[in-house]
Design a protein around this motif. Structure first.
Motif, short mmCIF file in Angstrom:
data_model
loop_
_atom_site.label_atom_id
_atom_site.label_comp_id
_atom_site.label_asym_id
_atom_site.label_seq_id
_atom_site.Cartn_x
_atom_site.Cartn_y
_atom_site.Cartn_z
N ASN A 21 80.18 -80.86 3.42
CA ASN A 21 81.46 -81.57 3.55
C ASN A 21 82.29 -81.06 4.73
O ASN A 21 83.12 -81.77 5.27
CB ASN A 21 82.25 -81.62 2.24
N GLN A 22 82.04 -79.80 5.14
CA GLN A 22 82.75 -79.32 6.32
C GLN A 22 82.36 -80.14 7.55
O GLN A 22 83.18 -80.44 8.39
CB GLN A 22 82.45 -77.84 6.57
N LYS A 23 81.09 -80.48 7.63
CA LYS A 23 80.62 -81.29 8.76
C LYS A 23 81.30 -82.66 8.69
O LYS A 23 81.77 -83.19 9.71
CB LYS A 23 79.09 -81.39 8.70
N GLU A 24 81.39 -83.20 7.47
CA GLU A 24 82.05 -84.51 7.33
C GLU A 24 83.53 -84.41 7.72
O GLU A 24 84.07 -85.30 8.38
CB GLU A 24 81.95 -85.02 5.89
N PHE A 25 84.16 -83.31 7.34
CA PHE A 25 85.57 -83.13 7.71
C PHE A 25 85.72 -83.11 9.24
O PHE A 25 86.63 -83.73 9.80
CB PHE A 25 86.12 -81.81 7.14
N LEU A 26 84.80 -82.42 9.89
CA LEU A 26 84.89 -82.33 11.36
C LEU A 26 84.61 -83.69 12.01
O LEU A 26 85.22 -84.03 13.03
CB LEU A 26 83.94 -81.26 11.90
N ASP A 27 83.74 -84.47 11.39
CA ASP A 27 83.48 -85.81 11.93
C ASP A 27 84.73 -86.70 11.81
O ASP A 27 85.05 -87.45 12.73
CB ASP A 27 82.31 -86.48 11.18
N ILE A 28 85.39 -86.58 10.68
CA ILE A 28 86.63 -87.37 10.51
C ILE A 28 87.65 -86.94 11.59
O ILE A 28 88.27 -87.77 12.25
CB ILE A 28 87.23 -87.20 9.10
N ALA A 29 87.76 -85.62 11.76
CA ALA A 29 88.70 -85.10 12.77
C ALA A 29 88.36 -85.65 14.16
O ALA A 29 89.24 -86.07 14.91
CB ALA A 29 88.68 -83.58 12.77
N GLN A 30 87.09 -85.65 14.46
CA GLN A 30 86.64 -86.12 15.78
C GLN A 30 86.99 -87.60 15.98
O GLN A 30 87.41 -88.01 17.06
CB GLN A 30 85.11 -85.89 15.90
N SER A 31 86.87 -88.38 14.91
CA SER A 31 87.16 -89.82 15.02
C SER A 31 88.66 -90.07 15.26
O SER A 31 89.06 -91.16 15.63
CB SER A 31 86.70 -90.56 13.77
N LEU A 32 89.46 -89.05 15.02
CA LEU A 32 90.92 -89.21 15.20
C LEU A 32 91.44 -88.59 16.49
O LEU A 32 92.63 -88.42 16.68
CB LEU A 32 91.64 -88.57 14.00
N LYS A 33 90.52 -88.25 17.37
CA LYS A 33 90.91 -87.62 18.65
C LYS A 33 91.84 -88.57 19.43
O LYS A 33 91.51 -89.74 19.62
CB LYS A 33 89.64 -87.35 19.46
N PRO A 34 93.02 -88.10 19.82
CA PRO A 34 93.98 -89.02 20.44
C PRO A 34 93.68 -89.30 21.93
O PRO A 34 93.00 -88.50 22.58
CB PRO A 34 95.29 -88.25 20.34
N THR A 35 94.19 -90.41 22.42
CA THR A 35 94.18 -90.59 23.88
C THR A 35 95.51 -90.05 24.39
O THR A 35 96.54 -90.15 23.71
CB THR A 35 94.08 -92.08 24.27
N LEU A 36 95.46 -89.48 25.57
CA LEU A 36 96.67 -88.83 26.08
C LEU A 36 97.44 -89.78 27.01
O LEU A 36 96.84 -90.50 27.81
CB LEU A 36 96.31 -87.55 26.81
N ASN A 37 98.76 -89.78 26.86
CA ASN A 37 99.60 -90.59 27.76
C ASN A 37 99.91 -89.77 29.01
O ASN A 37 100.14 -88.56 28.92
CB ASN A 37 100.91 -90.95 27.06
N GLN A 38 99.93 -90.47 30.13
CA GLN A 38 100.16 -89.77 31.40
C GLN A 38 101.37 -90.34 32.12
O GLN A 38 101.70 -91.50 31.96
CB GLN A 38 98.95 -89.96 32.31
N GLU A 39 101.95 -89.48 32.96
CA GLU A 39 103.06 -89.93 33.81
C GLU A 39 103.04 -89.08 35.07
O GLU A 39 102.67 -87.90 34.99
CB GLU A 39 104.36 -89.71 33.04
N ILE A 40 103.42 -89.69 36.18
CA ILE A 40 103.47 -88.89 37.43
C ILE A 40 104.89 -88.38 37.62
O ILE A 40 105.84 -89.17 37.60
CB ILE A 40 103.09 -89.76 38.65
#
Ligand code: RAM
Length: 516
Positions: A6-25
């Motif tokens: 289940n630790q592997k499953e937890f890490l997979d869930i975490a990975q699926s929630l990886k955010p996209t980062l907002n950028q600004e100059i």
């Protein structure tokens, strides 16, 4: 040891929630110099020389240097557009870049640093550029407001001008989510709220980092405070969820969650464990559930969260008092003189109460035991840690009286509210010597005052502490702040302190939760 399935499953869930980062100059604004002023924090102040746009054609050669100000705290990637001036460049350009969240970092040489934390956190680079003109984007992410550029060498035949200097910022926070504060909130609180939000925003990256300059990782104690500040502001629920699953994914073979974790090259749990931080996993889960009513996550993570409490319960002595072999079993605060036993006992009671609230809602079988233990441990705290004569709690062999012990006992609700009020009055009257040294610990002071029905006094304290930091020049709130010793660092030198630190961002939580 291989992670459980289940630790592997937890890490997979975490990975699926990886955010996209907002950028600004963000372009650098001014050329400045840092001058001595004993009345300013760290003894330095910034003086503006001129707007960068007016000075960008200036040519620099061997031994020259200049410092630019980006106008506010930035977290991101630096780009420099460099143009040769004079003869064709007959040798590479070599330069040194120094980044500072505070102006002391671009003034005091890092070579003098002898603290206990690695000097590699100090943000400086030596760069050699073979081809000119050139646009250079540095691969590392920096956390800074000031940038010093020192020209180590060009050649006698050419110099360089810096046509453009900008930062591509990165954050997983979305500033458009922030609701304006109501007009009744006074300007000082509005300013404190703004700086809190900026602090949180700059720490919101792939995970909730503790500080984008240092340690750039996910700490459980910091996450707990960031998450509640985030619920009042950015409402990025997925980022909290991701962090919870990450921690659940790195528990050790005993099931204990480490105090922090690393993300690269793969997710790795650290080998530092604090009782309080591990147990706060339960509090984070409780708060996340209260905010989102996501029942699935509670079912997924309950066992892991409850295990943190079980592990600490094993450390009780025959009198139901927590005993630790080292004084760093719990973190509590960066005051090295602090005896942490009483505060740890209080954190345990507090987290058991959170667990009980969840267990009752979900009809988990642990609620019976939790109920009994909360009563036993609260009674034991009153019997062995409460000093009736002094009206304060004591901690450890030396019966130490500290601010942290009182504050945590109030938060744990060991005494009835009227007595908590009295306890807070006694604390402020007697002003024990073992003080609070971080905004993290001050957060708990404010919370304890609010829980003791002293909201106005809590706001006064918040203004006195976080407001004072702003007067001292904070663009984002700091990791460490001791109003009576402003150079304080538990690491041996304030150059290494983090000046944008997640655990100091909670005034926005207090303001938005209790004042509007
Ligand atoms: C500091 C970290 C982090 C904190 C730990 C215990 O070094 O920056 O914020 O959680 O201490």
């Amino acid at each position: 040891m291989m992670p459980k399935q289940n630790q592997k499953e937890f890490l997979d869930i975490a990975q699926s929630l990886k955010p996209t980062l907002n950028q600004e100059i963000v372009y650098c604004k001014d050329v400045i110099k840092v001058i001595n002023d004993k009345n300013e924090i760290h003894g330095w102040k910034v003086e503006k020389i001129g707007s960068y746009n007016l000075l960008k054609d200036k040519a620099y050669g061997k031994g020259d240097n200049f410092t630019v100000d980006f106008g506010n705290h930035q977290v991101g990637y630096l780009t420099l557009k460099i143009i040769p001036v004079g003869s064709p460049p007959d040798a590479p350009l070599r330069m040194k870049l120094t980044f500072g969240e505070m102006c002391c970092e671009v003034k005091e040489p890092f070579s003098n640093y002898e603290g206990i934390i690695s000097s590699s956190w100090l943000q400086e680079e030596i760069i050699t550029v073979d081809i000119l003109p050139s646009e250079i984007k540095l691969p590392r992410r920096y956390s800074f407001r000031y940038l010093k550029i020192e020209i180590i060498d060009t050649s006698t035949k050419y110099q360089v001008a810096f046509d453009n200097i900008y930062c591509t910022t990165a954050t997983s926070a979305d500033i458009s989510k922030i609701k304006p504060l109501s007009l009744e909130i006074d300007d000082e609180l509005k300013q404190i709220d703004k700086v809190s939000i900026k602090t949180l925003q700059d720490c919101m990256q792939d995970v909730f980092e503790d500080g984008p300059k240092r340690d750039r990782r996910l700490w459980l104690g910091d996450l707990r405070l960031q998450a509640i500040a985030n619920y009042s502001s950015f409402k990025n629920y997925d980022l909290v969820k991701r962090c919870l699953y990450l921690f659940a994914g790195v528990q050790n073979e005993k099931g204990q969650i480490p105090a922090c974790l690393f993300l690269e090259p793969t997710v790795i749990g650290d080998d530092t464990f604090f009782w309080d931080y591990s147990m706060f996993f339960m509090d984070c889960l409780y708060n996340y559930y209260e905010e989102t009513k996501d029942t699935l996550i509670v079912k997924d993570l309950w066992e892991t969260a409850y295990r943190q409490i079980e592990i600490v319960l094993e450390k009780l002595d025959d009198n139901n008092i927590l005993k630790s072999d080292t004084n760093f079993s719990s973190f509590i605060d960066w005051n090295m003189e602090l005896d942490r036993e009483a505060a740890s006992q209080a954190v345990l009671i507090y987290c058991m109460k959170r667990a009980l609230a969840l267990a009752e809602q979900f009809s988990f079988s642990e609620s019976k035991l939790l109920n009994e233990k909360i009563i036993e441990l609260s009674n034991a705290s009153l019997k062995y840690l409460w000093d009736e004569e002094q009206g304060l709690f004591v901690s450890g062999e030396t019966k130490q009286i500290s601010w942290a012990s009182q504050i945590w006992m109030v938060i744990a609700g060991v005494l009835p509210i009227e007595k908590n009020k009295q306890l807070m009055d006694t604390l402020f009257e007697k002003q024990p010597n073992i003080k609070l040294v971080t905004p993290y610990a001050y957060h708990h002071l404010i919370e304890a005052l609010i829980l003791s029905d002293k909201k106005d006094f809590a706001i006064k304290q918040m203004k006195a502490y976080w407001g004072e930091m702003i007067k001292d020049g904070a663009d984002t709130f700091w990791e460490l702040y001791k109003p009576d010793d402003k150079k304080f660092s538990p690491y041996g030198n304030n150059l290494i302190n983090s000046y944008c630190h997640a655990w100091s961002c909670t005034p926005t939580y207090f303001i938005r939760k209790y004042l509007i």
